[in-house]
Design an enzyme around this catalytic site. Structure first.
Site, PDB file in Angstrom:
ATOM      1  N   ASP B 178       0.846  -1.199   0.000  1.00  0.00           N
ATOM      2  CA  ASP B 178       0.000   0.000   0.000  1.00  0.00           C
ATOM      3  C   ASP B 178       0.875   1.241   0.000  1.00  0.00           C
ATOM      4  O   ASP B 178       1.854   1.309   0.742  1.00  0.00           O
ATOM      5  CB  ASP B 178      -0.928  -0.006   1.214  1.00  0.00           C
ATOM      6  CG  ASP B 178      -1.958   1.113   1.129  1.00  0.00           C
ATOM      7  OD1 ASP B 178      -2.385   1.445   0.003  1.00  0.00           O
ATOM      8  OD2 ASP B 178      -2.325   1.661   2.180  1.00  0.00           O
ATOM      9  N   SER B 538     -20.164  36.040 -20.451  1.00  0.00           N
ATOM     10  CA  SER B 538     -19.778  34.703 -20.902  1.00  0.00           C
ATOM     11  C   SER B 538     -21.001  33.973 -21.423  1.00  0.00           C
ATOM     12  O   SER B 538     -22.138  34.391 -21.189  1.00  0.00           O
ATOM     13  CB  SER B 538     -19.167  33.908 -19.761  1.00  0.00           C
ATOM     14  OG  SER B 538     -20.198  33.478 -18.899  1.00  0.00           O
ATOM     15  N   THR B 756     -16.813  -3.170 -13.095  1.00  0.00           N
ATOM     16  CA  THR B 756     -18.272  -3.122 -13.130  1.00  0.00           C
ATOM     17  C   THR B 756     -18.828  -4.509 -12.867  1.00  0.00           C
ATOM     18  O   THR B 756     -18.090  -5.483 -12.815  1.00  0.00           O
ATOM     19  CB  THR B 756     -18.791  -2.671 -14.508  1.00  0.00           C
ATOM     20  OG1 THR B 756     -18.443  -3.694 -15.449  1.00  0.00           O
ATOM     21  CG2 THR B 756     -18.193  -1.371 -14.951  1.00  0.00           C
ATOM     22  N   ASP B 797      -9.711  -3.697 -33.369  1.00  0.00           N
ATOM     23  CA  ASP B 797     -11.022  -3.717 -32.712  1.00  0.00           C
ATOM     24  C   ASP B 797     -11.721  -4.991 -33.153  1.00  0.00           C
ATOM     25  O   ASP B 797     -11.741  -5.294 -34.334  1.00  0.00           O
ATOM     26  CB  ASP B 797     -11.877  -2.539 -33.178  1.00  0.00           C
ATOM     27  CG  ASP B 797     -11.256  -1.221 -32.812  1.00  0.00           C
ATOM     28  OD1 ASP B 797     -10.160  -1.238 -32.216  1.00  0.00           O
ATOM     29  OD2 ASP B 797     -11.850  -0.176 -33.136  1.00  0.00           O
ATOM     30  N   VAL B 798     -12.299  -5.694 -32.214  1.00  0.00           N
ATOM     31  CA  VAL B 798     -13.038  -6.900 -32.572  1.00  0.00           C
ATOM     32  C   VAL B 798     -14.297  -6.461 -33.315  1.00  0.00           C
ATOM     33  O   VAL B 798     -15.080  -5.670 -32.792  1.00  0.00           O
ATOM     34  CB  VAL B 798     -13.415  -7.699 -31.320  1.00  0.00           C
ATOM     35  CG1 VAL B 798     -14.106  -8.994 -31.720  1.00  0.00           C
ATOM     36  CG2 VAL B 798     -12.184  -7.993 -30.491  1.00  0.00           C
ATOM     37  N   LYS B 854     -29.187   1.485 -36.147  1.00  0.00           N
ATOM     38  CA  LYS B 854     -28.039   0.885 -35.467  1.00  0.00           C
ATOM     39  C   LYS B 854     -28.110   1.155 -33.965  1.00  0.00           C
ATOM     40  O   LYS B 854     -27.931   0.251 -33.146  1.00  0.00           O
ATOM     41  CB  LYS B 854     -26.765   1.495 -36.054  1.00  0.00           C
ATOM     42  CG  LYS B 854     -25.499   0.819 -35.617  1.00  0.00           C
ATOM     43  CD  LYS B 854     -24.333   1.379 -36.423  1.00  0.00           C
ATOM     44  CE  LYS B 854     -23.013   0.911 -35.851  1.00  0.00           C
ATOM     45  NZ  LYS B 854     -21.886   1.415 -36.636  1.00  0.00           N
ATOM     46  N   ASP B1028     -13.878  -3.574 -26.899  1.00  0.00           N
ATOM     47  CA  ASP B1028     -13.569  -4.574 -27.913  1.00  0.00           C
ATOM     48  C   ASP B1028     -12.260  -4.247 -28.613  1.00  0.00           C
ATOM     49  O   ASP B1028     -12.012  -4.674 -29.712  1.00  0.00           O
ATOM     50  CB  ASP B1028     -14.711  -4.630 -28.935  1.00  0.00           C
ATOM     51  CG  ASP B1028     -15.005  -3.260 -29.507  1.00  0.00           C
ATOM     52  OD1 ASP B1028     -14.380  -2.280 -29.074  1.00  0.00           O
ATOM     53  OD2 ASP B1028     -15.857  -3.163 -30.397  1.00  0.00           O
TER      54      ASP B1028
END
Lengths: 343, 1136
Positions: B178, B538, B756, B797-798, B854, B1028
């Site tokens: 650590d 702005s 994840t 890229d796959v 798509k 991918d």
């Protein structure tokens, strides 16, 4: 018109060009400034060939001899040169010959040539943008068609005027000096090792560039017919106008106008040489102000024979907002100096 | 299922259920040899539905036990598949063959491809697993020393007497580790602790022991970038260069980024095990669950189950989950976050103890967690892949600093430009004060136009103003006369108000944008100079939208505090008696009353009359009626108004409706800034525009805002990247000569290898980086990862990875044949130019563009429902009505997902007709029989759509008691375990369905990583992988071989995946990458020049970076020197 030939600057325009020239001199103030010359030797026409010219090596030697402390990489040289224009393309008018070339040469480390080249491009573009009424007008346009030696690049900075076309205001080229020639070597400011620098040359043709900026001041799409010159570059920064509200012409108002003009001139603000203007009714005043607007005078001081003469309050009228703010005579000239500060 | 429909695969624990075709019984004994279609080419092969399969030589190498033969019944079944395909508009005869590929692969390890991957992965993880298991097996760590020595560098502590001995680096190869960083003093480490099974170690930065450290300072590349921190290896922690070491930590990539050897160009074979990632694998949660865990609310009963199985990811919570006991204290951590180096020095002992405490906690977690992980993730490829993912490496050079500088400068330049335009518009607007012209301006009429005059004070009676001394130096006689004459005017200054109003004579709104000038003039000013005019302006301000005269659907924008930004729609023409400030005449001149408003206004007239009735009316009643009226009005409006404004019951001055701008989060939100990121695109779609055609500024300002948004959102993360620069002696010898002029360094992206629920890696800068766009400052980010001279970045890229995974699962499940379902066929052989790929077909069905189709297709495969599709459709086309969107979505779902049908359970088939029931019928029937639906019916399935087979398969996996990924049998997180709920009632079903595909994609990636390591050994350094995409750093001369290895990796990985689900063959179209990029920089395609506002000349001209090469399998074979991979020297050695 795309073929308008022989554009010349009149007195007001010349005064403006002079301002631009002064600002060019002040920019990048660490430069070695070689004097201006109008040689018969025409400026090398090629964007890249200048490094082979007599004049170029002459200047290079001058730099080493006269400014040994600055003869390091990176460094820069400025020179002015009067000759025929070498910029016949991409310009919506043709200037009267000859024109004044404002030339800056940057000598930079050869392996960082590209990086410096882009920095200079950006700096130059910003410089033009700052003086413009529409900063979005400027674009960096690569010049790929030019026949160029290896590692060299060239771009134009162009001011675009919509449908009408565009005007090239500055040309930038990057050239590498021949490595075999020891005459063209400069020591690296950081590590001291001598190398053949890369040269970035900036060329501004003063008169056509001034014309472009003047055009820019007109091309604003507003309802007014003002000439929106940058307040720092405007040949006349202020005008003084007296308004006579009472029937009799007042000696005092004349005197006050003269006094205020004098105060401003002493502060080195640029006033119209004719001095102040007096009007007796609002129609006359409106006309007067319109004239100032069309001359591109950013501010007009309005003095009247009632209020100003009694308490010193006067109006500072702006070309850009068409409104006037009230200031006191004692605010002069500092308030204006702050406004016109060139930063 | 009958015996014939069920097969059991020896090497796999996955049981494959194939649906029977009609009533035909498949009789495996009738096997007929298949006929090769193209007898002239012995390599060519196609399957039952005419999908071209891998060349014969490849098949023989990859599936040696399988013969390519089909039974008569299979041929018969194929007719049914073909008919179904035709029904969906697919003609299987329409494809043209691809050239065959001949390769001599290294011999597989084991009998088949499945055994092969098992064997090579076992071999790859073996050295690390040994080290890891030793740590897990160590039930009691060595004793911690009582006192820590304050020595710079590493110190080892004797486990018995605690004697401190300086060492170069820890002596054992497996440690738990650590690092602590003093955040305010920089990103470099200040101290670290480590423990092995033998002893404790502590590392202290020389920065801490020596008060003034004399680290040789390397001049940064540009003088003005001095402020950017400049890290070198000397400031980092050495671990030595031994073979195969293992470091365990919690969120270990943070610690890894502070290890010296990790930055060297040559890989050191140290690998990292992240307890946080292990935790995510075993007990990861969905974003909804994460929010629950963070919320302080009392959990509901149904949440209790999973709450007991999971926690947030930080060390304290993870420790509590697996180890329980006393909660860890994080109190001392604040000193590292907020304190100074001096404070760290003063509390050295307690802070090292704290750090060591975290190490101990990590060890306890590891001991509990690793066995769980091992059980749930049984395949060695999973661990091997995670170890590889944890060694990401991004080489950079001096161009990195240049990129940051260029991006910052272009950002500043553009923001100044935008500000300038707004300032100009403000100046111009001032002129509207003359003759109160502003009253007619549609945007500025409700601004504050009041003017403050400058007045002199009244002089008190019998008091005189003080005299002022004016300088008279150098004045001429005349000048002096005038000055004296007007002296009294100067003296009036005393009567000026002490607080001078700003810009007396200018409207209030303008004055708010200006600053007070300095009281006097000084020639030289260091501070930021004052400028006249509207400088405090702005694009974020309300006034900006007004100055640019913005319109929505050509109605002028208007701001109301309660509703945010909206726009004005007139409904009443002249004749209104009410005095109104609103310039209704000008509004009408610009926008005629639209039909819908006119209709509503008729009703409004009547309402007005009602309002003027005597006030005896019960107030309450009228109020109620009013509300009722509104809702009617709203209904009417929704029917007639076709735009995207949001009705909010607001009428202004009885002549205009106020409609809110649509907010992306829903109609209840207020829009705070119409120039924000979400609206910038509306400008190009013409929904948002400038009402002033002469105002080019508006277009430009919006353009600028768009250019700036990427850098604004990503700047902090990019500037925060810790770059460590290598000194020239730390570079490989070939590079040292370059190192004198150009800096080389590296970034170790802080990847959470399983970040994840689906075990996808997470990282906040590189893995979210978008491709470069011409109008986004700084979006050339990825291309600033640049291989040093002599090296190349090789990767690919796959091709449609997730789509293939989903479709092949459906193919295998439904028919056991590649391409036998419509989705499968479209994925494998569909062709954009023939209009028979998936997106074109959906586009046709729903009547939308292919690009939109798509998006919808992916959304559906990710688990989005019909309602989401409706929202998307409306988003694509704001003028689409809700009804139209709904009908389009229904059409699309029927064609793709199909209809949900219910089949009776066997025991009911006698009394009731055995047909496909709709959900409505099924529910009705169940009600009649007074039984629950799932008691009478099987789990419903999808039927008749192109993707029905796929969804049936995904739901079948997702609804299992213990769902596993189909390829590597990885289990779903404990937090999503079902707790005996009925199949379709499971709470997290959409998430689980989505998990099958996405977690399957993670398996796919891990397999590729293992395969690449097998093919290239130490000759490729893993750089980055995201979703991918896979990239390696290799030496120039090996780049073509690496490219071929990538192609072969794709082949092996897909063959493995297909084999695992029972398909002993592979289609040619997915066997190889469409291209492998051999490049010097990290970019999507090797020809992308990455022009952006901060890189206006592109990589080629601006940075001198030429385009890379894009190699097909055929190119790669030629460049790599032939198709015999067995001849690669390093493979020969291992083969022998």
């Amino acid at each position: 018109d795309a073929t308008t030939p022989n554009i010349k600057l009149l007195s007001h325009g010349s005064a403006y060009a002079q301002q631009l020239q002064q600002h060019w001199l002040k920019m990048r103030h660490l430069a070695v400034n070689l004097d201006s010359h109008s040689s018969t030797e025409t400026l090398s026409l090629s964007r890249f060939g200048f490094v082979h010219s007599q004049l170029f090596s002459q200047h290079f030697q001058q730099l080493r001899k006269l400014h040994p402390s600055k003869a390091k990489c990176p460094t820069l040289l400025k020179q002015q040169h009067t000759s025929e224009t070498n910029n016949n393309h991409h310009t919506i008018f043709q200037p009267a010959q000859p024109v004044t070339h404002l030339i800056t040469d940057f000598f930079v480390e050869p392996h960082r040539g590209l990086e410096h080249f882009y920095n200079v491009q950006r700096e130059s573009k910003i410089w033009w943008m700052r003086y413009s009424s529409n900063p979005s007008r400027y674009a960096i346009v690569p010049q790929p068609d030019l026949e160029k030696p290896a590692d060299s690049q060239a771009i134009d900075i162009r001011a675009s005027f919509g449908q009408a076309g565009s005007v090239t205001v500055e040309q930038l080229s990057l050239v590498h000096l021949p490595t075999e020639n020891k005459d063209f070597q400069l020591p690296d400011a950081r590590i001291g090792i001598p190398h053949s620098p890369a040269v970035i040359r900036s060329v501004i043709e003063l008169e056509p560039a001034s014309c472009a900026l003047l055009l820019d001041g007109c091309d604003h799409g507003r309802e007014t017919r003002s000439l929106l010159l940058n307040r720092v570059l405007a040949p006349y920064q202020c005008a003084v106008a007296g308004i006579q509200k009472t029937e009799h012409s007042s000696e005092d108002l004349h005197d006050l106008c003269a006094h205020v003009s004098d105060v401003l001139l002493r502060a080195r603000l640029r006033l119209q040489t004719e001095g102040y203007a007096l009007s007796t009714d609002s129609a006359q005043l409106t006309k007067q102000l319109e004239t100032f607007d069309r001359l591109g005078v950013p501010y007009t001081l309005l003095l009247d024979d009632q209020q100003t003469l009694s308490n010193g309050l006067l109006q500072l009228r702006s070309r850009d907002t068409q409104l006037a703010e009230t200031v006191h005579i004692s605010d002069l000239p500092d308030y204006l100096l702050n406004i016109f500060r060139d930063y | 299922a009958t015996k014939a429909g069920r097969e059991h695969y020896a090497s796999s624990s996955v049981k494959i259920y194939r649906k029977q075709i009609g009533k035909t019984k498949i009789k495996p004994e009738h096997v007929l040899p298949s006929k090769t279609k193209d007898s002239t080419n012995s390599e060519y092969a196609e399957n039952l539905v005419k999908v071209q399969m891998i060349s014969q030589n490849l098949h023989a190498q990859l599936f040696p036990q399988t013969k390519r033969e089909y039974s008569e019944s299979e041929h018969l079944a194929a007719k049914a598949y073909t008919a179904e395909l035709l029904r969906h508009g697919i003609d299987v005869a329409s494809i043209s063959p691809m050239p065959d590929v001949k390769l001599k692969l290294p011999p597989l390890r084991g009998k088949n491809i499945e055994e092969h991957f098992l064997a090579i992965a076992k071999e790859q993880v073996a050295p690390y697993k040994t080290l890891l298991q030793a740590l897990v097996a160590c039930k009691e760590l060595p004793a911690k020393p009582k006192r820590w020595a304050f020595y710079a560098g590493w110190t080892a502590y004797d486990p018995v007497d605690g004697t401190a001995t300086p060492v170069a680096h820890p002596l054992e190869r497996g440690i738990i580790f650590d690092v602590e960083v003093c955040v305010r003093a920089g990103k470099d480490p200040v101290l670290a602790t480590a423990v092995s099974t033998k002893r404790w170690y502590c590392w202290v930065s020389p920065k801490l022991t020596k008060h003034r450290l004399n680290v040789p300072h390397v001049e940064p590349i540009e003088v003005d970038s001095n402020e950017r921190p400049h890290y070198t290896l000397d400031e980092l922690i050495p671990l030595g260069l031994s073979e195969h070491s293992l470091v365990v930590g919690h969120n270990v990539s943070y610690d890894r980024a502070r290890l010296r050897e990790q930055y060297l160009i040559e890989d050191t074979n140290t690998r990292f095990v992240d307890t946080m990632s292990l935790h995510m694998c075993v007990s990861g949660v969905t974003s909804y669950q994460r929010a629950m865990l963070k919320s302080k609310k009392e959990p509901t009963a149904e949440d209790l189950d999973w709450l007991a199985q999971s926690s947030l990811n930080n060390l304290v919570d993870v420790h509590r989950l697996y180890c329980g006991g006393e909660p860890l204290s994080k109190e001392p951590r604040n000193i590292f976050v907020e304190g100074t180096l001096e404070q760290v020095r003063q509390q050295f002992q307690s802070l090292v103890n704290y750090c060591a405490g975290d190490v101990e906690a990590t060890h306890r977690i590891l001991c509990k967690l690793y066995p769980l992980y091992e059980e749930r993730f049984p395949h060695p490829v999973t661990l091997a892949g995670m170890l590889e993912m944890g060694s990401a490496y991004l080489p950079v050079n001096s161009n990195w600093e240049r990129y940051i500088r260029d991006a910052q400068l272009s950002y500043e330049d553009l923001s100044i430009e935008a500000k300038y335009h707004l300032g100009r518009r403000a100046e111009e607007a001032c002129a509207l004060l003359h003759g109160e012209e502003y009253r007619k301006n549609l945007w500025l009429w409700d601004e504050d136009w009041s003017v403050q005059p400058l007045k002199l004070k009244q002089l008190p009676k019998r008091k005189k103003v003080p005299t002022v001394q004016l300088s008279e130096q150098g004045l001429s006689v005349e000048q002096l006369r005038l000055q004296r004459k007007f002296q009294h005017l100067y003296e009036q200054r005393a009567l000026l108000p002490s607080r001078r109003p700003l810009l007396p004579g200018y409207p209030q709104w303008y004055r708010k944008l200006c600053r007070k000038p300095p009281p006097s003039y000084k020639a030289d000013l260091d501070e930021e100079p004052w400028t006249p005019g509207a400088c405090d302006i702005s694009t974020g301000m309300q006034i900006a939208a007004k100055l640019l005269s913005l319109c929505w659907e050509s109605y002028p924008l208007h701001y109301l505090r309660e509703h945010g930004w909206g726009f004005l729609v007139p409904f009443r023409s002249s004749g209104s008696q009410l005095s109104s400030d609103l310039p209704i005449q000008q509004l009408l001149a610009r926008c005629a009353i639209p039909e819908f408003a006119r209709k509503l206004a008729v009703g409004e007239e009547a309402d007005l009359a009602m309002d003027q009735l005597p006030k005896q009316m019960d107030e309450h009643l009228s109020k109620r009626q009013f509300y009722k009226k509104i809702s009617q009005r709203q209904q009417q409006l929704e029917k007639q108004y076709k735009g995207s404004g949001v009705w909010c019951n607001h009428v202004i001055d009885d002549c205009c409706f106020f409609l809110k701008l649509p907010h992306k989060n829903g109609s209840s939100f207020r829009v705070g800034n119409p120039l924000s990121k979400d609206f910038l695109n509306k400008f190009s779609e013409n929904a948002l525009s400038s009402g002033d055609p002469s105002c080019q500024a508006a277009t430009r300002v919006v353009e600028i805002a768009r250019m700036m948004s990427y850098w604004r959102n990503n700047r902090d993360r990019i500037l925060g990247q810790m770059v460590v620069w290598l000194q020239s002696e730390q570079l490989p010898t070939e590079l040292q000569s370059y190192g004198q002029r150009i800096l080389y360094g590296a970034i170790l992206p802080q990847v959470v290898v399983a970040g994840t629920l689906t075990r996808r890696a997470m990282e906040s800068t590189w893995m979210t980086a978008s491709n470069s766009r011409i109008n986004r400052i700084g979006s050339e980010l990825r291309s600033m990862v640049q291989a040093p001279p002599g090296y190349k970045l090789v990767g690919a890229d796959v091709d449609s990875q997730e789509l293939w995974i989903a479709s092949v699962l459906g193919d295998a499940y439904a028919h056991g044949e590649h391409g036998a379902t419509p989705l499968g066929w479209m994925t494998l052989s569909g062709n954009k130019s023939n209009g028979n790929d998936m997106h074109s077909i959906t586009a046709k069905v729903a009547g939308i563009s292919r690009d939109h189709a798509k998006v919808l297709n992916y959304a559906r495969i990710y688990g989005a429902g019909q309602q989401f599709a409706e929202t998307l459709l409306q988003q694509f086309n704001p003028s689409l009505s809700a009804t139209d969107a709904k009908s389009k979505a229904i059409k699309m779902f029927t064609a793709t997902k199909g209809k949900r049908v219910y089949r009776l359970r066997e025991e009911f088939r006698d009394e009731l007709e055995d047909i496909a029931y709709s959900s409505y019928d099924a529910r009705r029937l169940a009600l009649q029989c007074n039984r629950p639906v799932n008691e009478m019916f099987h789990r419903p399935s999808w039927q008749g759509g192109t993707e029905s087979a796929m969804f049936n398969r995904l739901e079948e996996i997702a609804t299992r008691e213990q769902p596993e990924t189909p390829f590597l049998s990885c289990r779903l997180s404990r937090a999503l375990d079902s707790h005996g709920e009925a199949d379709m009632d499971q709470r997290f079903l959409p998430t689980r369905v989505n998990w099958v595909v996405q977690s399957g994609a993670v398996d796919f990636l891990h397999l590729m990583l293992v395969s690449m390591r097998w093919l290239l050994g130490p000759h490729a350094r893993f750089c980055l992988s995201f979703h991918d995409e896979l990239r390696y750093l290799v030496k120039d001369e090996l780049a073509p071989k690496a490219a071929l290895a990538m192609h072969v990796t794709n082949l092996l990985t897909r063959a493995f995946c297909a084999s695992r689900i029972g398909l002993k063959d592979l289609p040619m179209s997915v066997a190889f990458f469409s291209s492998v990029e051999v490049d010097t920089v990290l970019r999507k395609e090797c020809t992308m020049d990455c022009q952006t506002p901060s890189n206006p000349h592109g990589l080629q001209i601006g940075y001198g970076i030429p385009p890379g090469e894009s190699l097909s399998i055929h190119d790669a074979i030629v460049k790599a020197g032939g198709n015999d991979i067995t001849q690669w020297p390093w493979l020969q050695r291992t083969n022998n």
